[in-house]
Write an enzyme that holds these catalytic residues in place. Structure first.
Site, PDB file in Angstrom:
ATOM      1  CD  GLU A 268      -1.930   2.062   1.913  1.00  0.00           C
ATOM      2  OE1 GLU A 268      -1.704   3.098   1.238  1.00  0.00           O
ATOM      3  OE2 GLU A 268      -1.996   2.041   3.135  1.00  0.00           O
ATOM      4  CB  CYS A 302      -1.266   6.881   1.428  1.00  0.00           C
ATOM      5  SG  CYS A 302      -2.467   5.929   2.310  1.00  0.00           S
TER       6      CYS A 302
HETATM    7  C1  UN1 Z   1      -2.753   5.908   4.971  1.00  0.00           C
HETATM    8  O1  UN1 Z   1      -2.645   7.122   4.815  1.00  0.00           O
HETATM    9  O2  UN1 Z   1      -1.745   5.152   4.888  1.00  0.00           O
HETATM   10  O3  UN1 Z   1      -8.670   6.361   4.112  1.00  0.00           O
HETATM   11  C2  UN1 Z   1      -4.009   5.221   5.329  1.00  0.00           C
HETATM   12  C3  UN1 Z   1      -7.983   6.963   4.937  1.00  0.00           C
HETATM   13  C4  UN1 Z   1      -7.588   6.263   6.213  1.00  0.00           C
HETATM   14  C5  UN1 Z   1      -6.370   5.437   6.001  1.00  0.00           C
HETATM   15  C6  UN1 Z   1      -5.215   6.115   5.375  1.00  0.00           C
HETATM   16  N1  UN1 Z   1      -8.681   5.429   6.647  1.00  0.00           N
HETATM   17  O4  UN1 Z   1      -7.638   8.129   4.782  1.00  0.00           O
END
Ligand code: UN1
Length: 511
Positions: A268, A302
Site C-alpha cells: 500500500e 496516502c
Molecule cells: C494511509 O494514509 O496510509 O482512508 C491510510 C484513509 C484512512 C487510512 C489512510 N482510513 O484516509
C-alpha cells in the site's frame, strides 16, 4: 514541550503501562535490545519525548523465533476462538481509546480528533475480524467424476511481517494484525522509527490481552532500522507475507527482495489522489470535503487530495472559496480541540515541502495561498494552494505535505484522463449531481484507482472496504471485504468416496 503536553504525556504513558519501553517484544515480554537508539520527537515542539533502544538483527531473530513457535499452536486454535481473543483486544482498545489517541496526537502531530479516529479504526477492524473469524469461507465444487467431492479450504499462512509508516502509527497495524490473527497468523510488526512510543503502547496492550488469554507470541514488535531489521524481515523465508505501507521507492525494494524468494507482498504505497469538481457540483460540499482531504492530517495521508481538477465554469469560484477557507484553518497545538491542522512530522518533511514549492515556481506554477513555514517551534507550515498544469513534473510526485494543485479541465472526459495520468492509483473522487458523469467516472473506462468516490473526498475510508490501489500504489488490498484471503493459503481438496478411480478429462490409464 509545554508543561501541559508533558503532563498529558506522562499520564498517558503511565496509564498505558509504558515506563521504560524497549524495542523487541517476544512472547509477551519486552526483551533487551542491542541496536542503535531512536529518539522520538514531539513534532509540535521539536523536542525529544523518548529514547528507544532499537532491535539488532540478532534481536529480530529472537522475536521471529517466538512468532514461529506461536504459529505452531495458534494455527490449530479454531478460528472463532481466535476471534474471541481479537474481541478482547478490541475491548482493551476501547478502554484505552482516550490515552492511545492522545499519544498518537502527541507523537505524530495529527489533531486529537484524528488521533482518536485512528484508535476507533483499530476498534472497528477488531469488530470486523471477530465476525470474519466465523466467515473464512471456502467454495465447494461439483466434481466431474462420479463419487467425488471437491472443495477448497483456507489454512493459516504463517508469520506475517507488517511494516507501517509514521502517518498512521497504530491503525494500519491493526488492519493487518486483527485480520492476520483471526486467520491464524502471528504478526511481526516493524513500525516507523519516528513513532516508536505508539507502537510500544499498542504492544503493551497486546501483551496484557494475550497473556490473559494464554496465547503469547501472536503479536510481536521490532522497532529497528530499515537496513538491519527491515532487510532481515524482507529476506526471511519463514515470513510468507510482507504487508507494507510506505513510499513507492520502499515498495519497489520490498518487491525486489520478497519476489525472488516467492514470498507474497501486500503493498500500500504512494497516492497522487485527485478530486474532480464539475460545473454542476454542490460547491459547499466540495469545498468542505476537499479541505478536509487536502489539509487534514497536514496532507500526510496516502489518501490526501493532492490534485484538484476544476471544470472551467466553477474554477474561479472554487479557487476563491478555497482561498477563504484556507485562511480560516486553525493551525497549532494538535491537542487543542479548536485546531484543524497540526505540524508536519519533522524538519525533513518541511524541507521537502519547501523544495516542492520551489519546483512549482520553477515550472511556471503559482502559489496562490500559503506554503510558508510558521515562525514558531515545531514543524508547522501553512497549507498551500497552487495553480498548476497537469503535466508539470512536480505534480506527478507525491509530496507528503499539504500542497493542493489546482488544475483546470474542460469536462469529465479530460478529468478522467488527468486523474489517470499519473503513475500512482490509490484514491479518486468526483463531485457532481449528474448521474451520467458520475457513472462514467466509475465505469471501466473511468478512474483507474483502487478507491473511487462520488461526492466525498479521497481520504477517510471505512475499514469495511478493501483498501489499496493500482499501478505504483502496489496493487495490495487490506482491511475489509475479502482482503483476508491474502493472509491464508488456499487448499483445493478432492475426495473420492467410491471404489473406482475415474480420471479427470476422461483420461484412460488402465493397468
Ligand atoms: C494511509 O494514509 O496510509 O482512508 C491510510 C484513509 C484512512 C487510512 C489512510 N482510513 O484516509
Amino acid at each position: 514541550m509545554t508543561t501541559s503536553t508533558a503532563q498529558v504525556l506522562n499520564g498517558v504513558l503511565g496509564r498505558l503501562g509504558l515506563g521504560d519501553p524497549q524495542s523487541g517484544v517476544a512472547a509477551g515480554r519486552f526483551l533487551e535490545a542491542h541496536g542503535p537508539e531512536a529518539v522520538s520527537h514531539n513534532p509540535a515542539t521539536g523536542e525529544p519525548i523518548a529514547r528507544v533502544r532499537m532491535a539488532s538483527a540478532g534481536d529480530y531473530e529472537a522475536v521471529m523465533q517466538a512468532a514461529q513457535k506461536a504459529f505452531e499452536t495458534w494455527r490449530l486454535v479454531p478460528a472463532p476462538a481466535r476471534g474471541e481473543v481479537v474481541r478482547e483486544l478490541g475491548n482493551e482498545l476501547r478502554r484505552h481509546k482516550q490515552d492511545l489517541g492522545r499519544l498518537v496526537s502527541i507523537e505524530n502531530g495529527k489533531i486529537l480528533s484524528e488521533g482518536l479516529g485512528e484508535v476507533q479504526e483499530m476498534i472497528d477492524i477488531c469488530d470486523f475480524a471477530v465476525g470474519l473469524s466465523r466467515q473464512l469461507y471456502g467454495l465447494s465444487m461439483h466434481s466431474e467424476r462420479a463419487s467425488h467431492r471437491m472443495y477448497e479450504q483456507w489454512h493459516p499462512l504463517g508469520p506475517v511481517g507488517v511494516i507501517t509508516a509514521f502517518n498512521f502509527p497504530v491503525a494500519v497495524w491493526a488492519w493487518n494484525a486483527a485480520v492476520a490473527a483471526v486467520c491464524g497468523d502471528p504478526v511481526i510488526w516493524k513500525p516507523s522509527h519516528k513513532v516508536p512510543l505508539c507502537a510500544a503502547a499498542v504492544q503493551q496492550i497486546c501483551n496484557r490481552v494475550m497473556e490473559a488469554q494464554g496465547c503469547p507470541g501472536v503479536f510481536n514488535l521490532v522497532v529497528g532500522s530499515a537496513s538491519e531489521v527491515g532487510e532481515s524481515l524482507l529476506a526471511d523465508r519463514r515470513v510468507p507475507l510482507i504487508s507494507a505501507t510506505g513510499s513507492c521507492r520502499m515498495g519497489r525494494r520490498i518487491a525486489e527482495v520478497v519476489g525472488p524468494r516467492m514470498g507474497r507482498t501486500l503493498l500500500e504505497l504512494g497516492g497522487n489522489n485527485a478530486v474532480t469538481v464539475l460545473d454542476d457540483a454542490d460547491l459547499d460540499l466540495a469545498t468542505r470535503a476537499v479541505t478536509f482531504a487536502a489539509v487534514g492530517t497536514a496532507g500526510q495521508r496516502c489518501t490526501s487530495t493532492r490534485r484538484l481538477l476544476l471544470q472551467k465554469g466553477i474554477a474561479a469560484e472554487m479557487t476563491e472559496r478555497l482561498e477563504k477557507v484556507y485562511a480560516s484553518v486553525r493551525i497549532g497545538d494538535p491537542l487543542d480541540p479548536d485546531t484543524l491542522m497540526g505540524p508536519l512530522i519533522d524538519e525533513d518533511a518541511v524541507e521537502a515541502m519547501m523544495r516542492a514549492l520551489e519546483q512549482v515556481r520553477g515550472e511556471g506554477g503559482e502559489v496562490l495561498w500559503g506554503g510558508r513555514r510558521l515562525q514558531r517551534p515545531g514543524h508547522f507550515v501553512e497549507p498551500a494552494l497552487v495553480r498548476a498544469r497537469a503535466d508539470m513534473k512536480i505534480v506527478q510526485e507525491e509530496t507528503f505535505a499539504p500542497i493542493l494543485y489546482l488544475i483546470e479541465v474542460r469536462g469529465v472526459d479530460e478529468a478522467i484522463a488527468v486523474n489517470n495520468g499519473v503513475t500512482q492509483g490509490l484514491s479518486s473522487a468526483i463531485f457532481t449531481r449528474d448521474l451520467l458523469a458520475a457513472e462514467k467516472f466509475l465505469s471501466a473506462a473511468g478512474s483507474d484507482c483502487g478507491i473511487a468516490n462520488v461526492n466525498i473526498g479521497t481520504s477517510g475510508a471505512e475499514i469495511g472496504g478493501a483498501f489499496g490501489g493500482e499501478k505504483d500504489t502496489g496493487g495490495g488490498r487490506e482491511a475489509g471485504s475479502d482482503a483476508w484471503r491474502l493472509y491464508m493459503r488456499r487448499q483445493t481438496v478432492t475426495i473420492n468416496y467410491g471404489r473406482e478411480l475415474p480420471l479427470a478429462q476422461g483420461v484412460k490409464f488402465d493397468l
